[in-house]
Design a protein around this motif. Structure first.
Motif, PDB file in Angstrom:
ATOM      1  N   UNK A 376       0.848  -1.195   0.000  1.00 19.21           N
ATOM      2  CA  UNK A 376       0.000   0.000   0.000  1.00 19.21           C
ATOM      3  C   UNK A 376       0.878   1.238   0.000  1.00 19.21           C
ATOM      4  N   UNK A 377       0.259   2.399  -0.178  1.00 13.00           N
ATOM      5  CA  UNK A 377       0.979   3.681  -0.164  1.00 13.00           C
ATOM      6  C   UNK A 377       0.582   4.442   1.082  1.00 13.00           C
ATOM      7  N   UNK A 378       1.561   4.691   1.955  1.00 11.25           N
ATOM      8  CA  UNK A 378       1.327   5.521   3.132  1.00 11.25           C
ATOM      9  C   UNK A 378       1.470   6.987   2.725  1.00 11.25           C
ATOM     10  N   UNK A 379       0.602   7.859   3.253  1.00 15.06           N
ATOM     11  CA  UNK A 379       0.597   9.252   2.807  1.00 15.06           C
ATOM     12  C   UNK A 379      -0.202  10.105   3.775  1.00 15.06           C
ATOM     13  N   UNK A 380      -0.003  11.426   3.744  1.00 16.66           N
ATOM     14  CA  UNK A 380      -0.831  12.323   4.555  1.00 16.66           C
ATOM     15  C   UNK A 380      -2.301  12.162   4.168  1.00 16.66           C
ATOM     16  N   UNK A 381      -3.172  12.084   5.171  1.00 15.67           N
ATOM     17  CA  UNK A 381      -4.591  11.901   4.895  1.00 15.67           C
ATOM     18  C   UNK A 381      -4.977  10.462   4.609  1.00 15.67           C
ATOM     19  N   UNK A 382      -4.042   9.550   4.854  1.00 17.77           N
ATOM     20  CA  UNK A 382      -4.332   8.148   4.573  1.00 17.77           C
ATOM     21  C   UNK A 382      -5.392   7.576   5.503  1.00 17.77           C
ATOM     22  N   UNK A 395      -5.790  -8.137  11.328  1.00 14.72           N
ATOM     23  CA  UNK A 395      -5.146  -6.865  11.614  1.00 14.72           C
ATOM     24  C   UNK A 395      -5.818  -5.713  10.908  1.00 14.72           C
ATOM     25  N   UNK A 396      -5.466  -4.505  11.351  1.00 14.12           N
ATOM     26  CA  UNK A 396      -5.940  -3.266  10.726  1.00 14.12           C
ATOM     27  C   UNK A 396      -4.728  -2.405  10.396  1.00 14.12           C
ATOM     28  N   UNK A 397      -4.725  -1.801   9.215  1.00 15.70           N
ATOM     29  CA  UNK A 397      -3.588  -1.012   8.743  1.00 15.70           C
ATOM     30  C   UNK A 397      -4.005   0.448   8.650  1.00 15.70           C
ATOM     31  N   UNK A 398      -3.194   1.332   9.242  1.00 14.91           N
ATOM     32  CA  UNK A 398      -3.400   2.776   9.148  1.00 14.91           C
ATOM     33  C   UNK A 398      -2.392   3.319   8.137  1.00 14.91           C
ATOM     34  N   UNK A 399      -2.865   3.867   7.025  1.00 13.66           N
ATOM     35  CA  UNK A 399      -1.968   4.325   5.965  1.00 13.66           C
ATOM     36  C   UNK A 399      -1.609   5.804   6.102  1.00 13.66           C
ATOM     37  N   UNK A 400      -2.022   6.440   7.188  1.00 10.87           N
ATOM     38  CA  UNK A 400      -1.692   7.852   7.377  1.00 10.87           C
ATOM     39  C   UNK A 400      -0.210   8.005   7.722  1.00 10.87           C
ATOM     40  N   UNK A 401       0.468   8.966   7.071  1.00  9.03           N
ATOM     41  CA  UNK A 401       1.895   9.205   7.320  1.00  9.03           C
ATOM     42  C   UNK A 401       2.197  10.681   7.109  1.00  9.03           C
ATOM     43  N   UNK A 402       3.314  11.134   7.692  1.00  7.54           N
ATOM     44  CA  UNK A 402       3.690  12.543   7.574  1.00  7.54           C
ATOM     45  C   UNK A 402       4.123  12.896   6.162  1.00  7.54           C
ATOM     46  N   UNK A 403       4.660  11.910   5.424  1.00  7.28           N
ATOM     47  CA  UNK A 403       5.096  12.136   4.047  1.00  7.28           C
ATOM     48  C   UNK A 403       4.767  10.908   3.215  1.00  7.28           C
ATOM     49  N   UNK A 404       4.884  11.049   1.909  1.00 14.00           N
ATOM     50  CA  UNK A 404       4.552   9.958   1.004  1.00 14.00           C
ATOM     51  C   UNK A 404       5.584   8.842   1.108  1.00 14.00           C
ATOM     52  N   UNK A 467       9.996   7.771  -6.503  1.00 16.03           N
ATOM     53  CA  UNK A 467       9.821   6.340  -6.749  1.00 16.03           C
ATOM     54  C   UNK A 467      11.151   5.699  -7.129  1.00 16.03           C
ATOM     55  N   UNK A 468      11.887   6.355  -8.042  1.00 16.64           N
ATOM     56  CA  UNK A 468      13.181   5.818  -8.469  1.00 16.64           C
ATOM     57  C   UNK A 468      14.145   5.759  -7.294  1.00 16.64           C
TER      58      UNK A 468
END
Length: 517
Positions: A376-382, A395-404, A467-468
């Motif tokens: 998955x992609x973690x990101x602000x507002x996830x 389990x439960x996954x929280x994808x919210x993060x301070x940066x991408x 990404x690279x």
């Protein structure tokens, strides 16, 4: 008077208490009714008017009733049917009076006789329209003559006689394996002991059916496939030791970086995805590459596999997993694809985005690996999503993060559901942004893995620097197999070509700085 019902038969359940049985079809005379009783033992008998029952309602348009002289034992069945003699006794004189009631009686009787014929027809053995068999509605067919020709129907007596004749040829105790009869796929009955034969190709594994052939056929085909695969792997492995790979010391360098179990990334388009490969597990070049490396390094992980299938019919290319999109409770899901110019931040080239609860994305795979990675992609507002394995939330996954963070994964055990498969199901549990990129299937948490980050139609131009950087940083080997889909715009659009070249520069720069190959 009229005949206002289409039924001419009424059926009732007997219970040892009820004596009055009303029915709702017209009959002209008490003698037109036949009353049949089936007792609790299944024995059928026809009751006698005046002795076993009386009748009410002859000639009544609304029907009548049967009253038994005593309560009939139950559970049983009472059947009342109208069965009239097929004759016509009304004579109309030429130029005589028109008596409406007389004419109606004649028409009523004709209608009743027609209904009686249909009632008999409905109880007959029939062949459904468009079918090549007769349908007995789950009932017995009694008084069938024993078969004579090959395709005649078998009777219980004929089967018993056939089995007895086979058993009569046996020797020794009846429970001896030599005397247990087994019918081979070719229709010939042989001793079950013949399945243990190893030297006769007509026996043994040839006697166990599989699809349209036998287990022997499948084993021979599998032997051929294994031989072909081993030859292909050996040929590719030889080239890595003596061809271009050896000249540039790529394989030794990969081996030197393996100690930390970094991944290997394939960054490609439809060719690397597996277009026209059919069975990607056997034929995709990336999977052949995986087998070569797994054999060389003594590992077994299958790695990341592109989500979607390609092509249709004879050109269908599909991997070992089955991907499904759904909504809790049914209805339409609201997953939306992020790829191309809208998915430049997605390492895998394709992500599915949700901003609603109860969207489901699942994979079903054979349990040939120990772990499943949910990417998955973690990101602000996830947002958040739950993960189920074979229907149980693990389990439960929280994808919210301070940066991408484009390369994020949640790991679960690939548990067998008892049928040789494992289903991993991701369900969104919030309205925040959830972006799922797919699944990888690994032997262990930390093991050299080839991840096929390829997607049909993918372009190098639509790839962010982040990404690279993320993919180069820490990988053992990076295979860049993009560019074909960029070709047309590279020629026609100088600005597009400049962006394409920038990605090439990033690849070279990060390859040098991270020492990846």
């Amino acid at each position: 008077m009229t005949v206002n019902t289409i039924s001419s038969v009424a059926e009732f359940e007997t219970n040892g208490v009820t004596t009055n049985y009303p029915f709702y079809f017209k009959f002209l005379a008490n003698e037109d009714l036949v009353v049949t009783y089936v007792d609790p033992l299944g024995v059928s008998s026809t009751l006698t008017l005046g002795t076993h029952y009386s009748v009410n309602g002859a000639g009544n348009d609304q029907g009548g009733s049967i009253v038994t002289t005593s309560a009939l034992a139950g559970p049983g069945q009472l059947v009342v049917s109208r069965e009239m003699e097929a004759f016509q006794q009304t004579s109309l004189r030429n130029q005589g009076k028109f008596l409406a009631e007389t004419h109606e009686d004649v028409f009523d009787k004709l209608t009743m006789l027609i209904q009686q014929g249909f009632s008999t027809f409905k109880r007959a053995l029939t062949r459904p329209f468009g079918r090549d068999y007769f349908f007995a509605e789950g009932r017995r067919i009694a008084s069938v003559k024993d078969p004579v020709e090959t395709q005649d129907a078998a009777t219980k007596h004929s089967v018993e006689s056939y089995v007895s004749s086979i058993l009569a040829t046996g020797q020794g105790p009846i429970n001896s394996a030599e005397n247990v009869v087994y019918v081979y796929p070719d229709g010939i009955a042989r001793s079950v002991q013949s399945l243990a034969t190893k030297d006769n190709p007509l026996l043994g594994s040839s006697g166990i059916a599989r699809n349209s052939g036998s287990v022997r056929d499948a084993l021979l085909s599998l032997d051929s496939d294994i031989t072909t695969a081993e030859e292909s792997i050996a040929a590719v492995s030889k080239r890595t030791e003596s061809g271009v790979f050896a000249a540039t010391n790529v394989l030794p360098r990969v081996r030197a970086r393996i100690s930390g179990n970094p991944p290997i990334y394939i960054f490609g388009d439809s060719i690397s995805h597996g277009a026209f490969a059919g069975d990607l597990y056997r034929n995709g070049w990336v999977n052949l590459f995986k087998r070569m490396l797994n054999k060389d390094f003594g590992v077994s992980s299958y790695g990341f596999t592109p989500l979607m299938t390609m092509g249709a019919g004879p050109t269908l290319s599909q991997d070992i997993h089955e991907i499904a999109f759904a909504k809790v409770g049914g209805g339409a899901h609201s997953w939306s694809a992020r790829e191309g110019s809208t998915g430049t931040y997605v390492p895998q080239g394709l992500a599915w985005r949700s901003t609603a609860v109860d969207n489901i994305l699942s994979t079903t795979i054979p349990t040939f690996q120990r772990k499943v990675f949910v990417w998955y992609i973690a990101q602000p507002g996830g947002g958040t999503f739950s993960v189920k394995v074979n229907g149980t939330v693990v389990g439960t996954v929280d994808t919210n993060a301070a940066s991408l963070l484009p390369i994020s994964a949640y790991v679960v055990a690939a548990l067998d559901n008892g049928l040789g498969f494992c289903k991993v199901e991701c369900t969104t549990t919030s309205t925040g942004i959830v972006e799922l990129c797919g699944f990888s299937y690994n032997g262990n948490d930390n093991e050299l893995t080839v991840n096929n980050f390829s997607n049909s139609g993918r372009r190098l131009r639509w790839t962010d620097e982040n990404v690279i950087n993320q993919m180069m940083n820490g990988c053992a080997l990076f295979v860049m197999a993009l560019g074909v889909n960029d070709w047309g715009d590279n020629i026609a659009d100088p600005a597009y070509f400049a962006e394409f070249k920038q990605r090439i520069d990033w690849l070279i720069s990060y390859s040098i700085s991270t020492k990846s190959r």
